[in-house]
Design a protein around this motif. Structure first.
Motif, PDB file in Angstrom:
ATOM      1  N   UNK A   1      16.961 -39.951  21.427  1.00  0.00           N
ATOM      2  CA  UNK A   1      16.898 -38.627  22.056  1.00  0.00           C
ATOM      3  C   UNK A   1      15.499 -38.044  21.881  1.00  0.00           C
ATOM      4  N   UNK A   2      14.909 -38.265  20.686  1.00  0.00           N
ATOM      5  CA  UNK A   2      13.557 -37.761  20.433  1.00  0.00           C
ATOM      6  C   UNK A   2      12.536 -38.379  21.374  1.00  0.00           C
ATOM      7  N   UNK A   3      12.653 -39.675  21.578  1.00  0.00           N
ATOM      8  CA  UNK A   3      11.738 -40.371  22.492  1.00  0.00           C
ATOM      9  C   UNK A   3      11.862 -39.813  23.905  1.00  0.00           C
ATOM     10  N   UNK A   4      13.089 -39.665  24.380  1.00  0.00           N
ATOM     11  CA  UNK A   4      13.292 -39.161  25.752  1.00  0.00           C
ATOM     12  C   UNK A   4      12.842 -37.714  25.870  1.00  0.00           C
ATOM     13  N   UNK A   5      12.984 -36.947  24.780  1.00  0.00           N
ATOM     14  CA  UNK A   5      12.526 -35.560  24.800  1.00  0.00           C
ATOM     15  C   UNK A   5      11.017 -35.526  25.027  1.00  0.00           C
ATOM     16  N   UNK A   6      10.291 -36.435  24.361  1.00  0.00           N
ATOM     17  CA  UNK A   6       8.830 -36.486  24.557  1.00  0.00           C
ATOM     18  C   UNK A   6       8.463 -36.800  26.003  1.00  0.00           C
ATOM     19  N   UNK A   7       9.156 -37.785  26.581  1.00  0.00           N
ATOM     20  CA  UNK A   7       8.869 -38.139  27.983  1.00  0.00           C
ATOM     21  C   UNK A   7       9.214 -36.951  28.880  1.00  0.00           C
TER      22      UNK A   7
ATOM     23  N   UNK B   1       8.284 -46.700  26.312  1.00  0.00           N
ATOM     24  CA  UNK B   1       9.732 -46.844  26.426  1.00  0.00           C
ATOM     25  C   UNK B   1      10.328 -46.896  25.022  1.00  0.00           C
ATOM     26  N   UNK B   2      11.380 -46.113  24.749  1.00  0.00           N
ATOM     27  CA  UNK B   2      11.964 -46.102  23.402  1.00  0.00           C
ATOM     28  C   UNK B   2      12.373 -47.506  22.950  1.00  0.00           C
ATOM     29  N   UNK B   3      11.926 -47.883  21.762  1.00  0.00           N
ATOM     30  CA  UNK B   3      12.250 -49.219  21.271  1.00  0.00           C
ATOM     31  C   UNK B   3      13.382 -49.160  20.239  1.00  0.00           C
ATOM     32  N   UNK B   4      14.048 -48.021  20.164  1.00  0.00           N
ATOM     33  CA  UNK B   4      15.111 -47.858  19.187  1.00  0.00           C
ATOM     34  C   UNK B   4      16.462 -47.729  19.885  1.00  0.00           C
ATOM     35  N   UNK B   5      17.554 -48.024  19.184  1.00  0.00           N
ATOM     36  CA  UNK B   5      18.882 -47.733  19.747  1.00  0.00           C
ATOM     37  C   UNK B   5      19.572 -46.653  18.909  1.00  0.00           C
ATOM     38  N   UNK B   6      18.865 -46.167  17.899  1.00  0.00           N
ATOM     39  CA  UNK B   6      19.445 -45.144  17.018  1.00  0.00           C
ATOM     40  C   UNK B   6      19.457 -43.817  17.796  1.00  0.00           C
ATOM     41  N   UNK B   7      20.673 -43.214  17.991  1.00  0.00           N
ATOM     42  CA  UNK B   7      20.810 -42.077  18.902  1.00  0.00           C
ATOM     43  C   UNK B   7      19.785 -40.942  18.698  1.00  0.00           C
ATOM     44  N   UNK B   8      19.524 -40.543  17.444  1.00  0.00           N
ATOM     45  CA  UNK B   8      18.609 -39.412  17.245  1.00  0.00           C
ATOM     46  C   UNK B   8      17.171 -39.758  17.619  1.00  0.00           C
ATOM     47  N   UNK B   9      16.699 -40.925  17.201  1.00  0.00           N
ATOM     48  CA  UNK B   9      15.322 -41.305  17.562  1.00  0.00           C
ATOM     49  C   UNK B   9      15.212 -41.497  19.070  1.00  0.00           C
TER      50      UNK B   9
END
Lengths: 240, 240
Positions: free
Chosen positions: A75-81, A65-73
């Protein structure tokens, strides 16, 4: 692409296994892969808890689960999932993506849908709606949310000052506050200012063994936290 | 009062039997009386349609749905229904009161709850939440309702001019319009004015054989009506 591959985004409701829909259960039983986040994410592991009696480990696929709130990171995390989901669907798997509450109301499945655009054909994606936490919080206390022509707002607490949502609050008859987190005291102050006459309910972890319910906001004991919580405030005299 | 008497207000979802919750089905099967309105009420007989495969005639109790909008007569009608419910519970019946969608969101059960105050003890009343029509309308088209910190409003069309809800619309990121009735054209005009850039879905009789879905509001064919319909409009560029 294998013909049987499909993705279902399923809203499993807010906490009580009985609030799963018949359709969600049927799909869940038939799925070959069930995606759930690592338990380090407090909110999201709750979705797996709800359905665990129907999910065997062999079909379970844990994602980070993405542990960041920074929009670009983020989006990157969700792209991987989403890439993982797309690959599974392509291989012919029947994939279920679990979300807490309703599948498209402040849910992680929204991000997956956005990232999946052009990755798998839309006809291979099905969303199953679910019961929201606020519907369950109201039901647990027989609290009418909205009647007749009343206007309703749903407000996840904003990052900044609550004054940002004052306009919306003033235009509404009933306001549902979500994502209260560690700002319960601040929210109570705001609600006291904005709704001097009101009916209200607060519910935390509704439908789970740790459920806490309260109908009188002045009686909320210290130490009650806003995680997995919802507050519904209704202007008094609004019984149409 | 007979010990076994109890009332359950059940939200049966918007139209598809599969969107009934596990808990609702269990209670429905165990009930001794199931209250449903006379079929002359278009919206409400839909609730019975959803569960008819589990409801035998012997347990069914039909009540007259109020045909007035005048507040005093309306309250009088609901008082009569509530009195009937209270008498059944007192006799020891396990009574289910069916409502379309969620049980406390613009539902008739809200009126019953209000009229039942002081007639049966609160611990003999249980509400079972359900899936709303807007959650189902969004799901049927994989349409994210709200993400992140976005603000949501739910607006049943007011009796008077739509300008009355302009303030609320402007403060929100996503607006759900309900109770569109015969005012679909007027609503489209309002939405074109207020949301020049938008993503939207329209759904009518979602989850039933007469379902109509549309993602491009400019393509709504003439003759489509707003009964049992919902429109969800999201300001464009709002993908947080």
């Amino acid at each position: 692409m294998n013909k049987s591959g499909h993705l279902w985004g399923i809203g499993v409701g807010p906490g009580e296994p009985g609030l799963l829909t018949l359709k969600a259960l049927e799909i869940l039983k038939d799925a070959t892969v069930i995606m759930a986040p690592r338990a380090s994410s407090r909110d999201e592991s709750a979705a797996l808890q709800i359905v665990k009696e129907w999910v065997d480990e062999a079909r379970l696929r844990i994602y980070g689960f993405p542990m960041t709130r920074e929009p670009d990171s983020l989006a990157g995390c969700w792209r991987e999932v989403a890439d993982e989901v797309a690959a599974l669907v392509e291989k012919g798997e029947k994939v279920v993506f679990l979300t807490l509450g309703d599948a498209l109301t402040y849910s992680t499945f929204n991000y997956i849908l956005q990232q999946l655009e052009n990755k798998i054909p839309p006809e291979r994606v099905t969303t199953i709606p679910g019961v929201t936490s606020f519907a369950a919080a109201a039901a647990a206390q027989n609290f009418p949310i909205v009647c007749g022509e009343e206007l309703m707002a749903v407000i996840p607490l904003p990052d900044g000052p609550l004054a940002r949502v004052r306009g919306l609050v003033r235009e509404s008859d009933t306001v549902v506050f979500m994502k209260i987190g560690d700002r319960l005291e601040e929210l109570l102050e705001f609600v006291n200012e904005e709704f001097p006459d009101r009916e209200a309910v607060f519910a935390s972890r509704v439908g789970t063994p740790g459920q806490y319910l309260c109908r009188d906001l002045t009686q909320l004991p210290e130490g009650v936290k806003g995680y997995l919580s919802v507050m519904i405030v209704r202007k008094a005299g609004k019984k149409s």
